[in-house]
Enzyme design. Structure first.
Site, PDB file in Angstrom:
ATOM      1  N   HIS A 157      24.250  -7.134   3.720  1.00  0.00           N
ATOM      2  CA  HIS A 157      23.884  -6.977   5.133  1.00  0.00           C
ATOM      3  C   HIS A 157      25.004  -6.324   5.946  1.00  0.00           C
ATOM      4  CE1 HIS A 157      25.903 -10.998   5.779  1.00  0.00           C
ATOM      5  NE2 HIS A 157      26.269 -10.407   6.908  1.00  0.00           N
ATOM      6  N   ASP A 184      22.394 -10.975  -1.557  1.00  0.00           N
ATOM      7  CA  ASP A 184      23.114 -10.360  -0.437  1.00  0.00           C
ATOM      8  C   ASP A 184      24.506  -9.875  -0.861  1.00  0.00           C
ATOM      9  OD1 ASP A 184      23.458  -9.399   2.118  1.00  0.00           O
ATOM     10  OD2 ASP A 184      24.090 -11.320   2.972  1.00  0.00           O
ATOM     11  N   SER A 232      31.691 -11.935   7.218  1.00  0.00           N
ATOM     12  CA  SER A 232      30.712 -11.671   6.156  1.00  0.00           C
ATOM     13  C   SER A 232      31.272 -10.716   5.115  1.00  0.00           C
ATOM     14  CB  SER A 232      29.433 -11.072   6.743  1.00  0.00           C
ATOM     15  OG  SER A 232      28.724 -12.030   7.476  1.00  0.00           O
TER      16      SER A 232
END
Length: 502
Positions: free
Chosen positions: A130, A160, A234
């Site tokens: 992402h 992911d 992230s």
């Protein structure tokens, strides 16, 4: 005697002060150990240069009326709110109809920042999918500020994870994966990343939970930590105290958008396998068993004579899947796969996905209370496979009067052409249709509804309503507490439901 009271009182006050100071000194020394192990600084210094910032840009179509060139700030930047308010006010304060209308519709670039880490000194970087999704350009920013253009090697949306590569301009430092299965609750971990675009930041915390399923994907198995993780972290690594990567920081749960101590990382055991396949093939090649599975509840376990409740209940078998020729059938409960125990459906999904395509494995099932072992050669899971819907028209059938019965809080009828048309039930679906449900019954609580079709009762096929009534009555005589039904919807999708017979 009266003159002694002030002295005594003064002595007590001094004693109280001494006790307070002593307690304060103890408290002052406590935080030194409470902040975490002394080795955190050494580990951070050792691995910090292997942690990178990921900068991406994407061209998007501007919306009509979006005037002005607002600076493209990374999400969560300290200045984002200020500029957002400033430009909103500026757009709202101009004269009506002012400005170049065509310029409002010009494409514009948006930028974002995330984190990643180097796993190979040739220039291989791991991050979250992402972070780089839909990006037109990806750059890796080293700890010393060096910015290098990166290429995409491959992504896996289900976990992911993304792998990038870039050409180093100087020698690199790489980190290695540790064994996330060895993590213990309460063990210290270190998160390093790029929160709110502030650059490399180090936070420490403990492992709060393992194997956490938060319904983000089919292979949820997150490490939960209270180490501070925020927007921009992230894709960054979660280290153990040996300096090995035990997870990839992926998401947080927060009502405010900031860290509240609920951070989640994909475990390194999952990531390492994904990274290896992405580097080798540019895509994921997951194993495929070809079954639909569901949870074994206590009621279902009692109906199938399984103690304790465990495993993954096979609700359906793909006609072209590997399980079919191996003899696996609906109603079987998978309790072991390739030597690994299966406690619930998630366990089976993960272990099958992690098994090599084409490998022959032993699958231990429970069928009618007895264990059996089946040999299955795994196929490959195709993400884009779609079940083909039958389009052939059924032959005309003469109308027939349905035979109805009441059992288990259900109104039941033998399938007819009229009932198939009324409830849109495919010709391939065989069994007894439910035409009504008592709202106070166990069946209503289990969400059975009119139009559902009972295919099997206690793992035996049924074709008419009378069959169900007879079998339920027999189960009551045998002292059974519940009955296991195999139920299909109009499209033929199956599930098992256990209903009380008392």
């Amino acid at each position: 005697m009266t003159g002694a009271r002030p002295a005594l009182s003064r002595s007590l006050r001094l004693m109280g002060l001494a006790i307070t100071l002593s307690a304060a000194s103890l408290l002052a020394s406590a935080p030194a150990s409470a902040r975490g192990p002394d080795g955190i600084a050494d580990i951070a210094e050792k691995v910090i240069d292997a942690v990178v910032n990921i900068s991406t840009s994407q061209t998007v179509e501007a919306k009509g009326g979006d005037r002005g060139a607002m600076p493209q700030l990374p999400p969560g930047s300290p200045f984002e709110e200020f500029f957002d308010d400033f430009f909103k006010n500026r757009r709202g304060g101009g004269p009506k109809g002012g400005g170049d209308k065509n310029s409002d519709m010009q494409p514009r670039k948006t930028n974002s920042l995330g984190s990643g880490f180097i796993v190979d000194t040739s220039g291989i970087v791991v991050t979250n999918n992402h972070v780089i999704a839909d990006a037109d350009e990806i750059n890796v920013i080293m700890n010393d500020g060096t910015k290098i253009k990166a290429e995409l090697v491959g992504v896996d949306k289900k976990t992911d994870i993304a792998v990038l590569k870039f050409k180093p301009v100087k020698p690199l430092i790489a980190v290695k994966f540790g064994d996330s299965d060895k993590l213990r609750l309460g063990e210290w971990v270190i998160a390093i990343g790029n929160p709110f675009s502030l650059g490399g930041s180090v936070t420490a915390g403990i492992v709060s939970a393992r194997n956490r399923d938060i319904s983000q994907g089919p292979y949820d198995n997150y490490i939960q930590t209270d180490a501070s993780i925020n927007r921009g972290n992230s894709g960054g690594p979660l280290f153990n105290l040996d300096g090995d990567v035990v997870g990839v920081n992926t998401l947080i749960i927060s009502p405010t958008g900031g860290s509240i101590g609920l951070g989640f990382a994909v475990p390194s055991k999952t990531v390492a396998g994904v990274v290896d396949q992405l580097r080798q093939f540019g895509e994921l090649r997951r194993g495929w068993l070809g079954v639909r599975i569901q949870q074994v509840t206590d009621e279902i376990a009692e109906s199938l004579n399984i103690k304790p409740a465990r495993g993954a209940l096979v609700a359906g078998v793909d006609e072209k899947g590997p399980a079919k020729p191996a003899g696996i059938e609906p109603g079987d409960v998978v309790v072991k796969f390739d030597g690994k125990d299966v406690k619930d459906p998630k366990d089976l999904s993960r272990v099958v996905a992690d098994t090599a395509v084409g490998k022959e494995v032993d699958v231990v099932i429970i069928r009618k209370g007895a264990e059996e072992t089946r040999k299955v050669t795994l196929g490959r899971l195709e993400d884009n496979d779609k079940t083909q819907q039958a389009s052939a028209k059924a032959k005309e059938e003469p109308a027939e009067k349905p035979v109805t019965q009441k059992a288990l809080g259900l109104d039941l009828a033998t399938l007819s052409k009229d009932l198939r048309g009324k409830y849109k039930i495919k010709e391939s679906v065989k069994g007894v249709v439910i035409t009504g449900v008592d709202g106070t019954s166990d069946a209503a609580e289990k969400r059975l509804s009119a139009g559902d079709v009972i295919v099997e009762v206690a793992q035996e096929a049924v074709s008419n309503a009378a069959d169900i009534k007879k079998r339920v009555d027999q189960l009551k005589k045998d002292g059974k507490k519940s009955v296991l039904l195999l139920v299909a919807n109009g499209d033929g999708e199956l599930r098992f439901v256990a209903l009380s017979v008392q």
